[in-house]
Design a protein around this motif. Structure first.
Motif, PDB file in Angstrom:
ATOM      1  N   LYS A   1       8.532 -10.998   6.054  1.00  0.00           N
ATOM      2  CA  LYS A   1       7.234 -11.564   6.440  1.00  0.00           C
ATOM      3  C   LYS A   1       6.880 -12.108   4.953  1.00  0.00           C
ATOM      4  O   LYS A   1       7.190 -11.659   3.796  1.00  0.00           O
ATOM      5  CB  LYS A   1       6.143 -10.535   6.652  1.00  0.00           C
ATOM      6  N   TYR A   2       6.631 -13.388   5.079  1.00  0.00           N
ATOM      7  CA  TYR A   2       6.088 -14.226   3.957  1.00  0.00           C
ATOM      8  C   TYR A   2       4.774 -14.681   4.270  1.00  0.00           C
ATOM      9  O   TYR A   2       4.595 -15.293   5.189  1.00  0.00           O
ATOM     10  CB  TYR A   2       7.021 -15.462   3.774  1.00  0.00           C
ATOM     11  N   ILE A   3       3.947 -14.430   3.074  1.00  0.00           N
ATOM     12  CA  ILE A   3       2.732 -14.953   3.188  1.00  0.00           C
ATOM     13  C   ILE A   3       2.211 -16.086   2.316  1.00  0.00           C
ATOM     14  O   ILE A   3       2.547 -15.922   0.961  1.00  0.00           O
ATOM     15  CB  ILE A   3       1.566 -13.994   3.049  1.00  0.00           C
ATOM     16  N   GLY A   4       1.716 -17.272   2.764  1.00  0.00           N
ATOM     17  CA  GLY A   4       1.502 -18.252   1.498  1.00  0.00           C
ATOM     18  C   GLY A   4      -0.162 -18.388   1.558  1.00  0.00           C
ATOM     19  O   GLY A   4      -0.978 -17.761   2.114  1.00  0.00           O
ATOM     20  N   LEU A   5      -0.451 -19.333   0.948  1.00  0.00           N
ATOM     21  CA  LEU A   5      -1.890 -19.636   0.808  1.00  0.00           C
ATOM     22  C   LEU A   5      -2.579 -19.948   2.112  1.00  0.00           C
ATOM     23  O   LEU A   5      -3.807 -19.561   2.321  1.00  0.00           O
ATOM     24  CB  LEU A   5      -2.368 -20.687  -0.477  1.00  0.00           C
ATOM     25  N   HIS A   6      -1.810 -20.435   2.914  1.00  0.00           N
ATOM     26  CA  HIS A   6      -2.424 -21.174   4.097  1.00  0.00           C
ATOM     27  C   HIS A   6      -1.708 -20.714   5.459  1.00  0.00           C
ATOM     28  O   HIS A   6      -2.210 -21.198   6.576  1.00  0.00           O
ATOM     29  CB  HIS A   6      -2.650 -22.716   4.016  1.00  0.00           C
TER      30      HIS A   6
ATOM     31  N   PHE B   1     -13.822  -9.371   2.649  1.00  0.00           N
ATOM     32  CA  PHE B   1     -13.797  -9.612   1.304  1.00  0.00           C
ATOM     33  C   PHE B   1     -12.289 -10.181   1.217  1.00  0.00           C
ATOM     34  O   PHE B   1     -11.985 -11.024   0.397  1.00  0.00           O
ATOM     35  CB  PHE B   1     -13.871  -8.195   0.687  1.00  0.00           C
ATOM     36  N   PHE B   2     -11.297  -9.638   1.791  1.00  0.00           N
ATOM     37  CA  PHE B   2     -10.017 -10.120   1.698  1.00  0.00           C
ATOM     38  C   PHE B   2      -9.871 -11.617   2.016  1.00  0.00           C
ATOM     39  O   PHE B   2      -9.376 -12.615   1.251  1.00  0.00           O
ATOM     40  CB  PHE B   2      -9.061  -9.279   2.612  1.00  0.00           C
ATOM     41  N   CYS B   3     -10.362 -11.922   3.124  1.00  0.00           N
ATOM     42  CA  CYS B   3     -10.264 -13.402   3.458  1.00  0.00           C
ATOM     43  C   CYS B   3     -10.896 -14.187   2.412  1.00  0.00           C
ATOM     44  O   CYS B   3     -10.576 -15.210   2.195  1.00  0.00           O
ATOM     45  CB  CYS B   3     -10.829 -13.700   5.033  1.00  0.00           C
ATOM     46  N   SER B   4     -12.328 -14.031   2.152  1.00  0.00           N
ATOM     47  CA  SER B   4     -12.934 -14.781   1.134  1.00  0.00           C
ATOM     48  C   SER B   4     -12.319 -14.966  -0.230  1.00  0.00           C
ATOM     49  O   SER B   4     -12.170 -15.863  -0.774  1.00  0.00           O
ATOM     50  CB  SER B   4     -14.150 -13.891   0.976  1.00  0.00           C
ATOM     51  N   MET B   5     -11.411 -13.695  -0.699  1.00  0.00           N
ATOM     52  CA  MET B   5     -10.692 -13.876  -2.008  1.00  0.00           C
ATOM     53  C   MET B   5      -9.538 -14.718  -1.677  1.00  0.00           C
ATOM     54  O   MET B   5      -9.201 -15.452  -2.573  1.00  0.00           O
ATOM     55  CB  MET B   5     -10.405 -12.466  -2.427  1.00  0.00           C
TER      56      MET B   5
ATOM     57  N   GLY C   1      -6.717 -20.051  -2.648  1.00  0.00           N
ATOM     58  CA  GLY C   1      -6.188 -21.327  -2.219  1.00  0.00           C
ATOM     59  C   GLY C   1      -6.990 -22.539  -2.583  1.00  0.00           C
ATOM     60  O   GLY C   1      -6.502 -23.473  -2.773  1.00  0.00           O
ATOM     61  N   PHE C   2      -8.223 -22.254  -2.571  1.00  0.00           N
ATOM     62  CA  PHE C   2      -9.107 -23.535  -2.790  1.00  0.00           C
ATOM     63  C   PHE C   2      -9.118 -23.828  -4.366  1.00  0.00           C
ATOM     64  O   PHE C   2      -9.133 -24.960  -4.810  1.00  0.00           O
ATOM     65  CB  PHE C   2     -10.594 -23.076  -2.875  1.00  0.00           C
ATOM     66  N   LEU C   3      -8.896 -22.687  -5.176  1.00  0.00           N
ATOM     67  CA  LEU C   3      -8.667 -23.145  -6.696  1.00  0.00           C
ATOM     68  C   LEU C   3      -7.309 -23.656  -6.943  1.00  0.00           C
ATOM     69  O   LEU C   3      -7.372 -24.521  -7.827  1.00  0.00           O
ATOM     70  CB  LEU C   3      -8.698 -21.639  -7.524  1.00  0.00           C
TER      71      LEU C   3
ATOM     72  N   PHE D   1      -4.682 -20.055 -13.562  1.00  0.00           N
ATOM     73  CA  PHE D   1      -4.772 -18.776 -13.930  1.00  0.00           C
ATOM     74  C   PHE D   1      -5.979 -18.023 -13.256  1.00  0.00           C
ATOM     75  O   PHE D   1      -5.746 -16.839 -12.683  1.00  0.00           O
ATOM     76  CB  PHE D   1      -4.852 -18.453 -15.285  1.00  0.00           C
ATOM     77  N   ALA D   2      -7.079 -18.550 -12.831  1.00  0.00           N
ATOM     78  CA  ALA D   2      -7.789 -17.869 -12.014  1.00  0.00           C
ATOM     79  C   ALA D   2      -7.395 -17.501 -10.541  1.00  0.00           C
ATOM     80  O   ALA D   2      -7.542 -16.604 -10.214  1.00  0.00           O
ATOM     81  CB  ALA D   2      -9.332 -18.926 -12.015  1.00  0.00           C
ATOM     82  N   SER D   3      -6.806 -18.576 -10.091  1.00  0.00           N
ATOM     83  CA  SER D   3      -6.002 -18.197  -8.629  1.00  0.00           C
ATOM     84  C   SER D   3      -5.081 -17.501  -8.736  1.00  0.00           C
ATOM     85  O   SER D   3      -4.978 -16.273  -7.814  1.00  0.00           O
ATOM     86  CB  SER D   3      -5.591 -19.560  -8.207  1.00  0.00           C
ATOM     87  N   ILE D   4      -4.340 -17.320  -9.759  1.00  0.00           N
ATOM     88  CA  ILE D   4      -3.155 -16.323  -9.842  1.00  0.00           C
ATOM     89  C   ILE D   4      -3.797 -15.022 -10.098  1.00  0.00           C
ATOM     90  O   ILE D   4      -3.225 -13.992  -9.386  1.00  0.00           O
ATOM     91  CB  ILE D   4      -2.381 -16.818 -11.056  1.00  0.00           C
ATOM     92  N   GLY D   5      -4.902 -14.920 -10.898  1.00  0.00           N
ATOM     93  CA  GLY D   5      -5.537 -13.610 -10.818  1.00  0.00           C
ATOM     94  C   GLY D   5      -5.882 -12.885  -9.809  1.00  0.00           C
ATOM     95  O   GLY D   5      -5.866 -11.822  -9.493  1.00  0.00           O
ATOM     96  N   ILE D   6      -6.643 -14.033  -9.094  1.00  0.00           N
ATOM     97  CA  ILE D   6      -7.190 -13.418  -7.709  1.00  0.00           C
ATOM     98  C   ILE D   6      -6.143 -13.020  -6.958  1.00  0.00           C
ATOM     99  O   ILE D   6      -6.382 -11.686  -6.209  1.00  0.00           O
ATOM    100  CB  ILE D   6      -7.945 -14.417  -7.078  1.00  0.00           C
ATOM    101  N   MET D   7      -5.118 -13.660  -6.915  1.00  0.00           N
ATOM    102  CA  MET D   7      -3.904 -13.278  -6.023  1.00  0.00           C
ATOM    103  C   MET D   7      -3.125 -11.838  -6.226  1.00  0.00           C
ATOM    104  O   MET D   7      -2.925 -10.870  -5.633  1.00  0.00           O
ATOM    105  CB  MET D   7      -2.770 -14.371  -5.845  1.00  0.00           C
ATOM    106  N   ALA D   8      -3.136 -11.649  -7.795  1.00  0.00           N
ATOM    107  CA  ALA D   8      -2.609 -10.553  -8.513  1.00  0.00           C
ATOM    108  C   ALA D   8      -3.460  -9.394  -8.042  1.00  0.00           C
ATOM    109  O   ALA D   8      -3.252  -8.026  -7.698  1.00  0.00           O
ATOM    110  CB  ALA D   8      -2.347 -10.491  -9.748  1.00  0.00           C
ATOM    111  N   TYR D   9      -5.022  -9.519  -8.075  1.00  0.00           N
ATOM    112  CA  TYR D   9      -5.860  -8.642  -7.735  1.00  0.00           C
ATOM    113  C   TYR D   9      -5.806  -8.192  -6.320  1.00  0.00           C
ATOM    114  O   TYR D   9      -5.702  -6.920  -6.082  1.00  0.00           O
ATOM    115  CB  TYR D   9      -7.256  -9.269  -8.109  1.00  0.00           C
ATOM    116  N   ILE D  10      -5.506  -9.105  -5.503  1.00  0.00           N
ATOM    117  CA  ILE D  10      -5.536  -8.755  -4.318  1.00  0.00           C
ATOM    118  C   ILE D  10      -4.585  -7.923  -3.735  1.00  0.00           C
ATOM    119  O   ILE D  10      -4.521  -7.002  -3.285  1.00  0.00           O
ATOM    120  CB  ILE D  10      -5.519  -9.971  -3.103  1.00  0.00           C
ATOM    121  N   PHE D  11      -3.272  -8.413  -4.425  1.00  0.00           N
ATOM    122  CA  PHE D  11      -2.055  -7.518  -4.019  1.00  0.00           C
ATOM    123  C   PHE D  11      -2.198  -6.274  -4.789  1.00  0.00           C
ATOM    124  O   PHE D  11      -1.573  -5.410  -4.059  1.00  0.00           O
ATOM    125  CB  PHE D  11      -1.022  -8.584  -4.940  1.00  0.00           C
TER     126      PHE D  11
END
Length: 197
Positions: A45-50, A75-79, A84-86, A131-141
């Protein structure tokens, strides 16, 4: 003083980093899951931004996150959507940076002498957004329970975006260094004095 060759090299490298950012947006490889069953079959399974793609779904890919994904965890969806927006906003900053490069390079010696500051600011802004977007994604992960199952990992789209942001910082530093260390360029060459010869 930043020379035309420095700008040309920096522009070439920056175009490559912009391509990396765009590829990371278009490919569903930010987070991936892979497990092999006892029968030898592999589930991926592969998940991308969209979108999300799975080896067992039909159709293979679907929009992500959709209403079903967000029903239990807003919360997950918002983050996820914020990340993706960033990244999408970062591509706008990168486009502005490319235009700034072209204006400075076409503007003559004076613009090249002072234009590195504006380009550097755009490069740093691009890196900050990425880096903000990358950080959010790492936080979610790291914190979301759906990724706590062994087999999940941050994938190569995340890495591409990290490389893109890092190179933007290096380019800003390189332009600043060249502006301080290189001697001023001359727009003309000295001719021999015909009287002395």
């Amino acid at each position: 003083m930043t020379r035309p060759i420095v700008y040309n090299i920096a522009l070439g490298v920056f175009v490559c980093t912009t391509v990396l950012t765009i590829v990371s947006i278009l490919t569903p490889h930010w987070v991936s899951y892979s497990v092999t069953a006892d029968t030898g079959s592999t589930f991926t399974k592969y998940i991308g931004l969209h979108k999300s793609c799975s080896s067992v779904d039909d159709p293979i890919c679907r929009p992500f996150p959709n209403d079903d994904d967000c029903r239990d965890d807003q919360f997950f969806c918002s983050m996820w959507r914020s990340s993706g927006f960033l990244i999408s906003f970062a591509t706008i900053v990168e486009l502005a940076t490319l235009i700034t490069f072209l204006v400075v390079m076409a503007g003559g010696k004076y613009k090249r002498e002072s234009g590195w500051k504006l380009i550097g600011c755009f490069l740093l802004a691009d890196a900050a957004v990425e880096f903000a977007s990358i950080g959010i994604m790492a936080y979610i992960f790291d914190t979301d329970s759906q990724f706590s199952i062994p087999g999940w990992s941050l994938d190569w789209s995340w890495v591409l975006c990290t490389v893109s942001a890092s190179v933007s910082i290096l380019l800003a530093a390189g332009l600043a260094t060249s502006a301080w260390l290189l001697p001023p360029e001359d727009d003309y060459e000295y001719l021999e004095d015909p009287i002395d010869s």
